[in-house]
Design a protein around this motif. Sequence first.
Motif, short mmCIF file in Angstrom:
data_model
loop_
_atom_site.label_atom_id
_atom_site.label_comp_id
_atom_site.label_asym_id
_atom_site.label_seq_id
_atom_site.Cartn_x
_atom_site.Cartn_y
_atom_site.Cartn_z
N ASP A 69 0.81 -1.22 0.00
CA ASP A 69 0.00 0.00 0.00
C ASP A 69 0.84 1.27 0.00
OD1 ASP A 69 -2.35 -1.38 -0.10
OD2 ASP A 69 -2.77 -1.26 2.06
N ASP A 70 2.04 1.20 0.57
CA ASP A 70 2.86 2.42 0.67
C ASP A 70 3.76 2.63 -0.55
OD1 ASP A 70 4.57 0.31 1.10
OD2 ASP A 70 5.46 1.13 2.94
N LYS A 113 -4.29 5.94 -9.53
CA LYS A 113 -4.52 5.59 -8.13
C LYS A 113 -5.94 5.94 -7.71
CE LYS A 113 -2.64 6.22 -3.46
NZ LYS A 113 -1.57 6.86 -2.64
N GLY A 114 -6.37 7.12 -8.10
CA GLY A 114 -7.74 7.54 -7.77
C GLY A 114 -8.78 6.59 -8.34
N MET A 115 -8.57 6.19 -9.61
CA MET A 115 -9.52 5.28 -10.25
C MET A 115 -9.50 3.90 -9.59
SD MET A 115 -11.34 6.76 -12.52
CE MET A 115 -12.08 5.26 -13.12
N ARG A 116 -8.31 3.42 -9.24
CA ARG A 116 -8.22 2.10 -8.61
C ARG A 116 -8.96 2.09 -7.27
NH1 ARG A 116 -3.25 1.97 -8.32
NH2 ARG A 116 -2.86 2.24 -6.09
N LEU A 117 -8.78 3.13 -6.47
CA LEU A 117 -9.45 3.21 -5.18
C LEU A 117 -10.95 3.39 -5.35
CD1 LEU A 117 -6.88 5.48 -3.30
CD2 LEU A 117 -7.30 3.04 -2.89
N PHE A 118 -11.34 4.22 -6.30
CA PHE A 118 -12.76 4.48 -6.56
C PHE A 118 -13.48 3.19 -6.93
CE2 PHE A 118 -15.94 5.90 -9.88
CZ PHE A 118 -16.89 6.34 -8.97
N VAL A 119 -12.89 2.45 -7.88
CA VAL A 119 -13.52 1.20 -8.33
C VAL A 119 -13.48 0.15 -7.23
CG1 VAL A 119 -13.39 -0.69 -10.00
CG2 VAL A 119 -13.08 1.68 -10.75
N ASP A 120 -12.40 0.09 -6.47
CA ASP A 120 -12.33 -0.83 -5.34
C ASP A 120 -13.48 -0.56 -4.37
OD1 ASP A 120 -11.50 -2.69 -3.48
OD2 ASP A 120 -9.91 -1.44 -2.65
#
Length: 725
Positions: free
Chosen positions: A149-150, A556-563
């Motif tokens: 994650d980091d 990163k934003g898209m990956r977190l949003f979809v997650d």
Amino acid sequence: MRKLGSLILGLSLLLSFSNVKADEGMWLLSLLKKNAAEMQEMGLKLSSEDIYDINNSSLKDAIVGLGSEGRPFRHFCTGEIISDQGLFLTNHHCGFGVIQSHSTPEHDYLSDGFWAYDKKEELTNPGITASILVRMKDVTKKVLAKVKDDMTEEERYKAIEEAAIKLEEKAVEGTHYKANIKSMFKGNQYFLFVYEIYKDVRLVGAPPQSMGKFGGDTDNWMWPRHTADFSMFRIYTAPDGKPAAYAEENVPLKPKHHLPISVKGVEEQDFAMIMGFPGTTNRYLTSYGLDETMKITNQNRYDIRTLKLDIMKKDMLKDPKVRIQYASKHAGSANYWKYSNEQNKALKKLNTKGAKEDIEKEYLDWANEKPKRAAKYAEALNMIKKAFADRKDARFASSYIGEALAQGAEAPMFASRAKNLKKLLAAEKQDTVAIEKAITKLKASAKRFYKDYNAPTDQKLMAGLYKMYADKIAVEESPEIFKTIAEEYNNDFDKFAEEVYANSVFASEEKFNKFIVAPELEVLENDLLLNIGLSVRKSYGASYEKMSAGADELNKGMRLFVDGLLQINKEKNLAPDANSTLRLTYGTVGGYAPKDGAYYYHYTTLKGVMEKEDPTNPEFVVPAKLKELYEKKDFGMYADKNGHLPACFLTNNDITGGNSGSPVINGNGELIGTAFDGNSEAMSGDIDFEDNLQRCINLDIRYTLFIIDKFAGAQNIIDELTIVK
């Protein structure tokens, strides 16, 4: 970064999850057991193993992904094997470039059609590949094993790429197969796909353009439809059955499975599934990405191609040779020209942006519900919003340079291929071997280029599109050549283009052939087409770099949003966006109501072809033989129960580009049609599936067989098929 990076970078979009239906979703075959009960309830008589099985023959063995040797995993269309001799069916528009490449004014296969009445007459097509899926597997845990994650996004990409390469190599070790790992759900999941890729693909048959492209641009993306959109090819292998480049001793493929063909017809509410290689959907796109798509990508593409198509069309109408040379270019450009306009209209009408904003609000409420969750997910939408805002100007400039310059006049891009030769000639110590290799390579490229090139047309494209570009993009943000046009030609683009094509050694095949015998550095240094091409390429690269500056944050934003969305909807069976991998979509046959007071039936017949006939309009010309067969009602066993000849039909399957040519299969696993288009009212479908409007337009297999049998008289082809009456 290789494909994994670009897949993560490529944007996608989410539907409204509150109303997911069976006809929505492009499903991965290895996960079909989740859908099996629902499919069987709708009319499927097969098991999930009958569709996908890695140990036994199954439907997936009859599905072909069409690609090119340079990009075998980027499937531009789909085909289906329909005989035990490797014969496969796809769309006419999928084979259009191949048909055009074999056409000349003396042998005009575009106008006259082409039929091989013997395998010896089939035409070879170097560079075209046909892929058949061997197996697929979820490898998410292994791909993400070393991801933390980091990590920075760059560190993450590197870890993923290293793992993917090792897995791909191991998957095909000791075999002739090819492997490719694809990202799903914006980098939250990864699947391995193993293919057998065939390199000897030969043209077998195609109807005249007047039938295969009936309705032209006018009917494109429209219903009712009457287009016989099909062509036929055959896969050949080495004598041992393995893929091989063309050779006389090659033999027709012996497939593991071929589709039987049903002439029993379709009725409303009949079960229908489609298997194919859908290219790209964007259903996880945010409202911020939607703004960019509508206001920049779609609008600029439509505006620029309107001028480009008009210039080409005028010259095509004047000269039969130019018509053939530019037929495929015009068709390819026109397809997404109309798509862009129709999609924007649908997105506005259906208020897709409002739907996306509702999803984003739901996401934020979920993200902020718990402090620990908020720390990870709450900023995702702000990251996405900022990335799109920061790249707005660069995206606009990039779309203009791509459409108006890089894909406008062709000679500058061809001339820029001489960059390496120029560099070699300028070297203090010349490498004669390398120079000779560069010359040979350029000659081969020139042979292909000039075959479908007309200098007067290209000159008009330069004058018109370069002026359009200059009207929209400031000179300081433009390729260096635009300063020259402003200062030395006072922005007289007609005069500039005239001088360019009058003097460049790349402007005609004759000039090029004369120059390449003994190429001189001084000529290349002063050649305007070469300098324009290099200038455009340099500027295009710079604009892409500017546009990609915020890619890490966006990804990163898209990956977190979809997650987050996957977690919100964890009780639902969701399909990942299309990415040119084999998928199945299922639904039913049926019409729709496009607007108040109107209803479209689920089928059309040959009668509609005759009603649309217009001898003065090239898009609606009807061949004399087809009219004769219609008047005699000589439809054979292909007529419906009322004595009419079916043409096309509708289903509510979820498809997109790349699905062109995909088989439409009934509940018994039999071929009933070929998918070839979507309907304009639901052109928002790649971004937001509209279940009440979304329809797939399919060519009825009975019309296909009628043309092969009655129109072409190709009994040799009919004899190969397994026909179920």
